[in-house]
Design a protein around this motif. Structure first.
Motif, PDB file in Angstrom:
ATOM      1  N   ILE B  37       0.780  -1.124  -0.278  1.00 30.41           N
ATOM      2  CA  ILE B  37       0.094   0.300   0.179  1.00 30.41           C
ATOM      3  C   ILE B  37       0.400   1.249  -0.195  1.00 30.41           C
ATOM      4  O   ILE B  37       2.234   1.452   0.659  1.00 30.41           O
ATOM      5  N   THR B  38       0.066   2.816  -0.809  1.00 30.08           N
ATOM      6  CA  THR B  38       0.585   4.152  -0.492  1.00 30.08           C
ATOM      7  C   THR B  38       0.370   4.678   0.871  1.00 30.08           C
ATOM      8  O   THR B  38       0.879   6.020   1.340  1.00 30.08           O
ATOM      9  N   SER B  39      -0.912   4.094   1.461  1.00 31.62           N
ATOM     10  CA  SER B  39      -1.228   5.203   2.277  1.00 31.62           C
ATOM     11  C   SER B  39      -1.960   4.189   3.475  1.00 31.62           C
ATOM     12  O   SER B  39      -2.954   3.024   3.390  1.00 31.62           O
ATOM     13  N   ALA B  40      -2.318   4.402   4.784  1.00 32.13           N
ATOM     14  CA  ALA B  40      -2.786   3.249   5.876  1.00 32.13           C
ATOM     15  C   ALA B  40      -3.303   4.455   6.460  1.00 32.13           C
ATOM     16  O   ALA B  40      -2.885   5.327   7.170  1.00 32.13           O
ATOM     17  N   PRO B  51      -2.769   3.897  21.904  1.00 31.60           N
ATOM     18  CA  PRO B  51      -1.487   4.773  22.183  1.00 31.60           C
ATOM     19  C   PRO B  51      -0.661   3.630  21.077  1.00 31.60           C
ATOM     20  O   PRO B  51       0.091   4.043  20.455  1.00 31.60           O
ATOM     21  N   GLY B  52      -0.322   2.878  22.171  1.00 32.16           N
ATOM     22  CA  GLY B  52       1.056   1.643  21.441  1.00 32.16           C
ATOM     23  C   GLY B  52       0.939   1.043  20.177  1.00 32.16           C
ATOM     24  O   GLY B  52       1.386   1.092  19.058  1.00 32.16           O
ATOM     25  N   THR B  53      -0.176   0.402  20.358  1.00 35.60           N
ATOM     26  CA  THR B  53      -0.543   0.104  18.633  1.00 35.60           C
ATOM     27  C   THR B  53      -0.781   0.880  17.712  1.00 35.60           C
ATOM     28  O   THR B  53      -0.268   1.125  16.462  1.00 35.60           O
ATOM     29  N   MET B  54      -0.832   1.965  18.062  1.00 38.93           N
ATOM     30  CA  MET B  54      -0.799   3.737  16.944  1.00 38.93           C
ATOM     31  C   MET B  54       0.824   4.247  17.006  1.00 38.93           C
ATOM     32  O   MET B  54       0.584   3.610  15.507  1.00 38.93           O
ATOM     33  N   ARG B  55       1.469   3.723  17.941  1.00 37.23           N
ATOM     34  CA  ARG B  55       2.440   4.368  17.244  1.00 37.23           C
ATOM     35  C   ARG B  55       2.947   2.859  16.286  1.00 37.23           C
ATOM     36  O   ARG B  55       4.021   3.534  15.452  1.00 37.23           O
ATOM     37  N   ARG B  56       3.247   1.973  16.816  1.00 32.54           N
ATOM     38  CA  ARG B  56       3.891   1.367  16.305  1.00 32.54           C
ATOM     39  C   ARG B  56       3.542   0.742  14.870  1.00 32.54           C
ATOM     40  O   ARG B  56       4.186   0.901  14.220  1.00 32.54           O
ATOM     41  N   THR B  57       2.171   1.477  14.445  1.00 35.59           N
ATOM     42  CA  THR B  57       1.885   1.532  13.202  1.00 35.59           C
ATOM     43  C   THR B  57       1.795   2.355  12.220  1.00 35.59           C
ATOM     44  O   THR B  57       2.235   2.432  11.185  1.00 35.59           O
ATOM     45  N   VAL B  58       2.278   3.222  12.846  1.00 33.57           N
ATOM     46  CA  VAL B  58       3.053   4.476  12.171  1.00 33.57           C
ATOM     47  C   VAL B  58       4.573   4.518  11.820  1.00 33.57           C
ATOM     48  O   VAL B  58       4.884   4.927  10.835  1.00 33.57           O
ATOM     49  N   ARG B  59       5.004   4.195  12.776  1.00 29.87           N
ATOM     50  CA  ARG B  59       6.514   3.779  13.137  1.00 29.87           C
ATOM     51  C   ARG B  59       6.897   3.006  11.672  1.00 29.87           C
ATOM     52  O   ARG B  59       7.267   2.823  11.118  1.00 29.87           O
ATOM     53  N   MET B  60       5.811   1.512  11.396  1.00 31.31           N
ATOM     54  CA  MET B  60       6.240   1.063  10.426  1.00 31.31           C
ATOM     55  C   MET B  60       6.057   1.270   9.221  1.00 31.31           C
ATOM     56  O   MET B  60       6.067   1.552   8.339  1.00 31.31           O
ATOM     57  N   ALA B  61       4.691   2.199   8.960  1.00 36.45           N
ATOM     58  CA  ALA B  61       4.576   3.408   7.403  1.00 36.45           C
ATOM     59  C   ALA B  61       5.264   4.062   7.858  1.00 36.45           C
ATOM     60  O   ALA B  61       5.949   4.312   6.251  1.00 36.45           O
ATOM     61  N   ARG B  62       6.258   4.572   8.856  1.00 34.59           N
ATOM     62  CA  ARG B  62       7.260   5.836   8.217  1.00 34.59           C
ATOM     63  C   ARG B  62       8.671   5.008   7.733  1.00 34.59           C
ATOM     64  O   ARG B  62       8.616   5.779   6.594  1.00 34.59           O
ATOM     65  N   GLU B  63       8.818   4.163   8.344  1.00 30.49           N
ATOM     66  CA  GLU B  63      10.416   3.301   8.099  1.00 30.49           C
ATOM     67  C   GLU B  63       9.644   2.564   6.924  1.00 30.49           C
ATOM     68  O   GLU B  63      10.659   3.067   5.534  1.00 30.49           O
ATOM     69  N   GLY B  65       7.940   4.128   4.067  1.00 30.01           N
ATOM     70  CA  GLY B  65       7.657   5.570   3.415  1.00 30.01           C
ATOM     71  C   GLY B  65       6.030   4.977   3.050  1.00 30.01           C
ATOM     72  O   GLY B  65       5.233   5.531   2.022  1.00 30.01           O
ATOM     73  N   VAL B  66       5.381   4.668   3.484  1.00 30.73           N
ATOM     74  CA  VAL B  66       3.665   4.923   3.322  1.00 30.73           C
ATOM     75  C   VAL B  66       3.217   5.621   4.163  1.00 30.73           C
ATOM     76  O   VAL B  66       3.551   6.027   5.452  1.00 30.73           O
ATOM     77  N   VAL B  67       2.047   6.525   3.278  1.00 29.19           N
ATOM     78  CA  VAL B  67       1.596   8.006   3.614  1.00 29.19           C
ATOM     79  C   VAL B  67       0.283   7.866   4.916  1.00 29.19           C
ATOM     80  O   VAL B  67       0.088   6.673   5.092  1.00 29.19           O
ATOM     81  N   VAL B  68       0.146   8.562   6.181  1.00 25.78           N
ATOM     82  CA  VAL B  68      -0.363   8.461   7.799  1.00 25.78           C
ATOM     83  C   VAL B  68      -1.424   8.873   7.255  1.00 25.78           C
ATOM     84  O   VAL B  68      -1.298   9.998   6.808  1.00 25.78           O
ATOM     85  N   GLY B  69      -2.750   8.107   7.544  1.00 23.31           N
ATOM     86  CA  GLY B  69      -4.180   8.729   7.726  1.00 23.31           C
ATOM     87  C   GLY B  69      -4.807   8.767   8.504  1.00 23.31           C
ATOM     88  O   GLY B  69      -4.381   7.448   9.398  1.00 23.31           O
ATOM     89  N   ALA B  70      -5.290   9.225   9.255  1.00 23.88           N
ATOM     90  CA  ALA B  70      -5.928   9.253  10.663  1.00 23.88           C
ATOM     91  C   ALA B  70      -7.790   8.508  10.107  1.00 23.88           C
ATOM     92  O   ALA B  70      -8.256   8.518   9.435  1.00 23.88           O
TER      93      ALA B  70
END
Lengths: 260, 260, 260, 260
Positions: B37-40, B51-63, B65-70
């Motif tokens: 994917i290109t957007s998470a 909060p912990g799951t959110m952070r892990r998911t954002v980190r995986m996306a960043r690593e 190159g996947v864009v993060v959406g709310a």
């Protein structure tokens, strides 16, 4: 030689925990307290404060010129964040970021901003004493990236952690609590730990601000330099006490203003 | 005359709902989906995603190159945000601000940012059809003040509300769902509404992007202009399907890239 | 001289924690585990297990002749009841009554009944060691009034509290954990504390039942008399391990049956 | 011919929703209301009422000879069970069983028992009108197996469902609400729908009990046979109103007693 310049330099902030309802439930006379305080610690949803309550509280603060701070706590509605939760530092950071960010968005929508952070309940007590919890709190603030000052007890693990993280630390005293000789609060379980007479509390706050010290429970003079004083909003008589403190400070020529 | 210029202009985003666990619970192979994917769309704590799951998911996306959406939803963990909740627009705005802000702080702490919003579950369906709910969603985005685009179905109440609020609207198609002649999704309750064959789904997505249309369940050509295609991450075979779609798009010369 | 009479007297119960999902979330292969166990510890809604999940789990147990026990924990979904919560005994009793009663009603609706109680996670560990927590657990069972046995570690504060409250106590061993010389479980943090080889675990359980002892991590013989052995249902390889244990017990002539 | 025998046969129950706090939060003067009512509808934890609050409420009721009923609602603390939740009947049954069972265990621990069920908020309104929701409520009571009567509005879908399930149905009127010509409550949104004058409300309740009818908002006589009258415990002036009703009934020779 006049006392004027000295008086002019005397300033203190008055803060209170507000927005601590949830859904239909309310806790304390938030709107009335706003008249007396300069900083509102707003609950962020995990121990109290649903999004709607947060917004109403922020709006009231903005309308009355009261500064908004985030008041995050443990994720424990049933226990109101008063039960220590034994959370690893990493999780602690994440729940703090979550709550601070949520309030920031609510504040932004109300045309204002979160200007400081004071943690709630059991987390406040733990971060006051335990370096690991204190580190997590300071680190969460560092990670929010907004140069938010941290409010906490003077000479505490939180004060140390804030210093190490390069955060501004705002020392807080309690209006209606007695202190021990070592500068710590008398535990609530002790008789006499909580003061309820408005005049006595008001006089105490004035001398705390003026002399940078309090008389301990045993009558010793304990140095205590604070920039903000916490007024409890949810105790019986909270409003009378808040009014007495505010009035006494103004009569003593102390400027009551936000530290932010 | 070559087809090259035309091909070059063909671009599509692939999005998926991720971070939809809570505490010890997981939902779907988040890490593996990130490859395709290109957007998470990251859940924000009220229907899923602590909060912990959110952070892990954002980190995986960043690593990756996947864009993060709310991906905010109704406050209903037990129902996973899939139960319509009949919330007045004002409350809806507040729960959306709350969730978006929380994820923004988590994203900032990870050195990235929330780049768009797509609402979840029952709220997505309601805001697609009901002007009042759609207005609340658009208004919440307006109040966050960050020029965040809104993702939703084309020609929907959300599209209208976004236009009125001056928001960028990003039309979304579904890879594994059939459409009716009127351009709406076939209700899941209908047999055949959900497609599971990877090759068929992949071919469908390619022609959706290339022709800006799909064949409806009844075989009619339905115009459907979308900028992003949703891949479900939590169904059996989700990964095989995602891989097939991504591969087919690349083989067809379609550029797969974030819309943000 | 035959071994038959001796063998006939050897009986053990196999229990597992089941129904530990919540809403859309699942944890472990509950249905498959039911084949190998004789007692299902069913989560009761506060750390895991919404009412629907509870009902499905009880129904599966009933259909397969597996006895149902209540598995109440701390009110902490995000932490899965694994965080010690520092709750006064009175509150502890109330949250236990609440959860046991809720499961009793669900069980009754399914034509069966709750036959024992085993507390979950952090509460299990605390009640194993702390007399006050153990008292609260035993007292909650006494107050339910149903003569429910309490499952817990042998020679623990729970065992003592059960005895004092006049409750039947059912000592529990762990199939996949090593023990220290003093009969306590090796903390999970120690390398090698959790065993994963099905054959080794199975052999260990057989000798535990037969010899009423285990070899400690240091190789000493530690007496350990248990009536039930816990199989973990949520670890990778849980099913293979459960199958190996059940099969080894039956091959060794041990009767696998509920203690209730 | 005397009026005595007739008067002797006049009996009515007075009920109120109590225990609707959660954790530190309180709602209404529960203890004071106990003086005037004969039946306490106790919240069961999902829309309000944590285990400790439930227990305190049950204990107060028992000590004052007030009968305890279960008052289960939607799982929605933030919305206080006032938001319709669109739950399939099967799930509805399970959340009702869960809550009733939890309160039964708490009541048993207090040496008393749950004697009836009245559902809360949005669920009450839905089950009053929608046969499917009404069926689920009645079916949940049937499955609890305790011959618990169901309290609800006369001539409602709940009344029908209770009859079909072979349950005792207890028709309820509202002290402080006006009725339409068709016997339905005037929607709260209409001006004048809620009555606040204690004398007027008290007179209205007396004539409701005596004449088995009320005057509708338009002045027509609407037959309305009820066995219990609901007093709201959480409105301003609730206590004065409750006192006036109770006193007026006693002065009119109506026996105020539980229907259970």
């Amino acid at each position: 030689m006049t006392t004027l310049p000295e008086r002019e330099s005397l300033t203190v902030d008055l803060n209170a925990d507000l927005g601590e309802g949830f859904g239909v439930w309310r806790l304390g006379p938030d709107e009335d307290m706003m008249v007396f305080i300069t900083s509102a610690n707003v609950a962020c949803g995990l121990h109290a404060g649903d999004p709607g309550t947060m917004r109403r509280t922020v709006r009231m603060a903005r309308e009355r010129g009261v500064v908004v701070g985030a008041h995050p706590g443990y994720p424990d509605l049933a226990g109101f964040g008063r039960r220590p939760m034994n959370m690893p530092p990493g999780e602690l950071i994440d729940i703090l970021l979550y709550q601070i960010g949520a309030l920031q968005a609510v504040a932004r929508a109300e045309g204002t901003a979160v200007r400081y952070v004071k943690v709630h309940g059991a987390l406040y007590n733990q971060a006051a004493q335990e370096p690991e919890a204190a580190w997590a709190v300071a680190e969460a603030l560092r990670q929010t990236g907004g140069d938010l000052p941290l409010v906490g007890p003077p000479a505490s693990a939180m004060a140390d952690a804030a210093a190490r993280a390069g955060l501004r630390f705002v020392a807080e005293g309690f209006a209606d609590r007695t202190y021990e000789d070592d500068g710590r609060l008398t535990p609530r379980s002790r008789p006499g730990a909580v003061l309820t007479d408005p005049e006595a509390v008001a006089a105490r706050v004035v001398s705390l601000v003026r002399d940078r010290a309090v008389l301990s429970r045993d009558g010793s003079r304990v140095p205590l330099a604070v920039e903000t004083v916490c007024l409890h909003g949810d105790t019986p008589g909270a409003l009378r006490l808040a009014r007495a403190v505010r009035q006494a400070l103004e009569e003593a020529g102390v400027r009551v203003a936000s530290f932010a």
